[in-house]
Design an enzyme around this catalytic site. Sequence first.
Site: not given
Length: 302
Positions: A53, A97, A120
């Site tokens: 990412k 994460q 997200d």
Amino acid sequence: MTAKIISGTEVAKEIRAELQERVTKLKAEGVTPGLVMIRVGDDPASVSYVTGKEQACEEVGIWSETYVMPESASEDELLAKVAEMNKAEHVDGILVQLPVPKHIDADKVLNLIDPAKDVDGFHPINVGKMLIGDPYFMPCTPHGAVELMVRSGNSPEGKHVVICGRSNIVGKPLMAMLVQKKPHANATITVVHTGTKNMSEITRQADILVAAMGSAEVIKADMVKDGAVVIDVGVNRVGMKPSKKDPTKMVADLRGDVDFEAVKEKASAITPVPGGVGPMTITMLMMNTVVAAERRAARSKK
Ligand code: GUN
């Protein structure tokens, strides 16, 4: 029939080029998109995802920063970092994460992220908005899977899509996206899961079969209709193998949820692992961050 291989790497490249242009425009207006990632602990898969990412941010022109907390970090410490990032004006997106260590309540953390920075798409407000057909941020993996279908000429419109797996990250949101009466959706959806008794009978009815169960190579050729489109969302680490680029180095041996070699002889199109949905997931995260920055730029003009 030997299937056409749908390259997520190629489609992701195309979308990233479009995003670069949008970032250039934003920067000319004085807005640099910013993404903050928080990783707790050193799970190898998480380290690899976050690195991917960071590299994608660099490629697209997004500023990014990763906070790494030790496995022993407390829930309060993580919540405090999220709260600080919610307030930071230059931060457009916040990503924690997953998974987080067991002593931390992941839902509590995700619920604290400002929905306007939830790139997200995991906050219950954003999940709910997507379900009622008014999406604000769509979760990256299912959104990437849909983009991959559409841009490879396999639109789900009017098709019977069978989704294998009912996770909150893939199966359920994909179901919510594809059921909408909208372009690139409007599909008939069936979801099969561990409670399904006659799974292969149902998967064989799929025009588009999406494998998202998280078990290596469980979708076999006899579960697939001739000419079906197969989208493999699985990323399973089955061991280590020598790297293709440098055989003296060992890398993770990644397998999808689909028995690729057998199924590619039956499907009309199939995504590989790696190089299928994976690069699309990261690209959709870039897209959500750019969208968040564009909203910030629009607010500053008011
Ligand atoms: N872990 C596995 N997939 C994801 C994802 O899409 N987002 C985050 N934050 N963590 C993940």
